[in-house]
Scaffold this active site. Structure first.
Site, PDB file in Angstrom:
ATOM      1  N   ASP A 596       0.789  -1.060  -0.007  1.00  0.00           N
ATOM      2  CA  ASP A 596       0.045   0.036  -0.012  1.00  0.00           C
ATOM      3  C   ASP A 596       0.845   1.125  -0.149  1.00  0.00           C
ATOM      4  OD1 ASP A 596      -2.565   1.607   0.282  1.00  0.00           O
ATOM      5  OD2 ASP A 596      -1.662   1.974   2.488  1.00  0.00           O
ATOM      6  N   LYS A 597       0.771   2.248  -0.745  1.00  0.00           N
ATOM      7  CA  LYS A 597       1.446   3.435  -1.203  1.00  0.00           C
ATOM      8  C   LYS A 597       1.810   4.209   0.068  1.00  0.00           C
ATOM      9  CE  LYS A 597       0.088   7.194  -3.160  1.00  0.00           C
ATOM     10  NZ  LYS A 597       0.510   8.167  -2.010  1.00  0.00           N
TER      11      LYS A 597
END
Length: 705
Positions: A596-597
């Protein structure tokens, strides 16, 4: 319901007991709680006799009535007269098994665990134990009524393990019980509607967190309920009885009025608490330093000639460095075990016997130095675990249930259902539901997600998370601090570090065979070659001593758990929980990972990257001064980024500038007055409301959009 029978008699419709006492409904079996002097019993709640009536009323039997003999089951008050005492099933005082934590200084490696287990197995009241070898932490679950933490410590120290108590389970702060016993009277014509079975079904339908116990007294026209007055107040119970069962009731006794909410001592204790643990790394002992210096001096004897007499200085080096090692070796041998201290002691004695004094000093000093390095690594591992423990909130701003005053108490003392005030920047003390206010909450300590989460009324919040918004919220607790999400995280990390991976188990099993084999080889090298002459024997003794020093398995045994503890602690501090070394090993086999960024590939921390000054009415320097001055008081992440950005550009706020009437504008920004000039800082919505956004050029509007 349960029947009653006296000696030689029988209970109505329940059968008889030949031995006297009581029998249980539908079973005809004797109830183990009754004696011939008891008039009634229940298989679930117990009973009381004339002799033990008072004792049971205090706490053992929740069904007994003061001033009478006999007992009542849940939903039945037959034979019970006078005042009624019902106890909470979750009364903390009834939980005698607690967990104590010990720091055991003299744990060398995993081979010591068997000795500790042997010591504890001889003690009555020990439920379970686990050892974190790397951080030298021992966790013991024990019965406080049978054995105290000090007794466990003393037994370990008799075997010279150097144990001291880090957390005594007996001193664990218990929450104030939030359950009370209230009595309701059934009024007027609704007496004919008093259906015991219907009431049983109705009150049993409530969760245990709302209603823990109840008794229906049909002849006395009373209903006794043990309830949480914060989650299930009296008026709610009366309204439910009226709506669902058409029963009109009045309050005979309000249990919440009888509770003495005395938090004064807890408040004082909370102010004293909160000090961070001492993780100071201790330096080398003076004797070790002196041993090293003398060893270096003794090495000058290799020059030869008149310098050769310096080899005897090595004896002083051994005298300063060997005693602690030899003492540990003696204690280990007394336990009929063998460890690295024994090997090193034998190696030093052998070197002295061969008159290799400098070699003996080298072994002594270098091993003492390695022990210090190990202690230093252990201290860092404990510091990593302590950093995780610091996630647990120590205090809470409790809103007093009766006075409404906000008082500071230990988080562990906050009852379920109470209201706590959480100011901007404070930790939420335990899991709960927002009852008033709206804010953002930093949940990165639990989820790893650095972006704050918006919380409004009736939203669920977790203990240990931080109110990162600008406003204060009120939270109604739904769990004790020890049951909160962050408390569970801490327990999981501790258990993960104590869990042993397959690699660790293989290494330990290998060491169990390898160590005696190595020792047998070394002994053989030191003995049999003497058959072929003095010179040959002396040469092989030296080789045998080298084998003892070099082939010691402790480095092999300790290397794996040290690696795991470092990995588990480092990931936990960053919000990633790995449940043991086995799972950490599994990560090494992964080929592809999806991330996940936000907060993972990006830092999740705001910073000022670009600043456009529009309108031409102010310079960049002046704009940054105003921004820094306005945002100094704000705790919002964007405000902190603006202050940091101004500082990075070398902008300082002049002392003659000061802000007044600094006010938060919910959903828009802030406003203040700087030396008579009104200054607004906020989002697009704020400047549209002020009519300033419309004054910008189309190109500037495009930048804002």
């Amino acid at each position: 319901s349960s029947g009653c029978c006296s000696k030689g008699g029988s209970s109505k419709d329940q059968g008889a007991s030949a031995a006297g006492g009581c029998c249980v409904s539908k079973t005809g079996k004797n109830s183990p709680c009754c004696s011939s002097e008891a008039s009634c019993c229940t298989s679930k709640l117990g009973c009381c006799t004339k002799k033990d009536k008072q004792e049971n009323t205090v706490g053992k039997s929740p069904c007994c009535a003061t001033g009478s003999v006999g007992c009542c089951g849940k939903g039945d008050l037959k034979n019970c007269d006078g005042d009624i005492t019902l106890s909470s099933e979750d009364d903390p005082s009834s939980k005698s098994t607690k967990r104590s934590t010990f720091y055991v200084k003299e744990i060398c490696c995993a081979t010591e665990v068997a000795s500790i287990r042997s010591i504890l197995s001889r003690m009555d009241g020990i439920d379970s134990m686990s050892v974190n070898v790397t951080s030298k932490i021992l966790y013991v679950n024990h019965d406080l009524e049978k054995i105290h933490a000090s007794t466990i410590r003393d037994e370990l120290n008799r075997e010279r393990f150097g144990a001291h108590i880090e957390q005594d389970g007996a001193l664990e702060k218990e929450s104030v019980s939030s359950f009370v016993t209230s009595v309701f009277g059934v009024e007027g014509e609704s007496e004919s509607l008093l259906d015991k079975d219907a009431l049983d079904d109705f009150l049993s339908s409530y969760e245990n967190s709302l209603v823990q116990n109840f008794v229906v007294d049909v002849p006395g026209r009373r209903i006794v309920i043990v309830h949480n007055p914060f989650l299930m107040p009296l008026n709610s119970i009366m309204e439910e009885l009226s709506a669902k069962l058409q029963l009109q009731t009045s309050v005979v006794r309000d249990g919440s009025e009888e509770i003495v909410w005395d938090f004064s001592s807890e408040a004082a204790e909370a102010k004293r608490d909160g000090s961070s643990p001492d993780n100071t790394e201790h330096g080398l002992r003076p004797t070790v330093i002196l041993s090293g210096m003398l060893w270096i001096v003794s090495m000058l004897s290799f020059i030869g000639g008149d310098w050769q007499y310096l080899q005897y200085v090595a004896l002083l080096s051994v005298a300063f460095g060997l005693p602690p090692i030899a003492l540990k070796a003696a204690v280990t041998l007394r336990r009929c075990r063998f460890d690295v201290n024994c090997l090193m002691t034998f190696a030093v004695i052998g070197a002295l016997a061969l008159q290799e004094y400098t070699e003996a000093a080298a072994v002594t000093f270098l091993f003492a130095l390695s022990e210090w390095l190990e202690a230093r690594a252990t201290s860092r591992a404990r510091s990593a675990l302590s950093a995780i423990v610091q996630l647990r909130p120590e205090t809470a701003n409790l809103i007093h249930p009766q006075t409404g005053e906000v008082i500071v108490v230990p988080a562990a003392k906050v009852p379920v259902g109470c209201l706590v005030s959480v100011k901007a920047g404070d930790q939420i003390p335990s899991d709960g539901i927002v009852s008033e206010g709206s804010t953002t909450v930093d949940e990165s300590s639990l989820t790893g997600e650095s972006r704050p989460v918006r919380k409004n009324t009736n939203d669920v919040v977790s203990g240990g998370t931080i109110n990162s918004g600008n406003t204060q919220i009120t939270v109604r607790t739904t769990a004790l601090a020890e049951d909160s999400a962050v408390a569970r995280l801490i327990r999981l990390v501790e258990e993960a570090q104590a869990n042993r991976s397959q690699t660790e188990q293989v290494v330990d099993k290998f060491a169990q065979v390898y160590t005696p084999f190595t020792l047998l080889v070394a002994i053989s090298m030191c003995t049999f070659p003497w058959i072929w002459g003095k010179e040959t024997g002396r040469e092989w003794v030296e080789l045998g001593l080298v084998v003892i020093v070099v082939a010691c398995p402790c480095a092999l045994i300790i290397s794996t758990p040290v690696t795991y503890v470092a990995g588990l602690a480092a990931t936990a501090q960053k919000g990633v929980l790995i449940k043991g070394g086995a799972h950490l090993e599994a990560l090494g086999a992964l080929k592809t990972i999806c991330f996940d960024k936000t907060g993972t590939l990006t830092r999740g921390k705001f910073s000022l990257l670009h600043l456009d000054v529009m309108g031409g009415s102010s310079s960049r320097h002046r704009a940054l001064q105003y921004l820094a001055l306005m945002e100094q008081r704000a705790s919002h992440p964007l405000g902190q980024a603006l202050v940091e950005g101004a500082r990075n550009e070398g902008v300082e706020v002049p002392k003659n500038l000061f802000v007044r009437n600094h006010t938060f504008l919910p959903g828009e920004g802030i406003v203040g007055n700087i030396n008579g000039t009104s200054v607004h800082v906020g989002n697009k919505r704020l400047f549209e409301r002020l009519g300033l956004f419309a004054l910008l050029s189309d190109s500037d509007k495009a930048k804002v959009a």
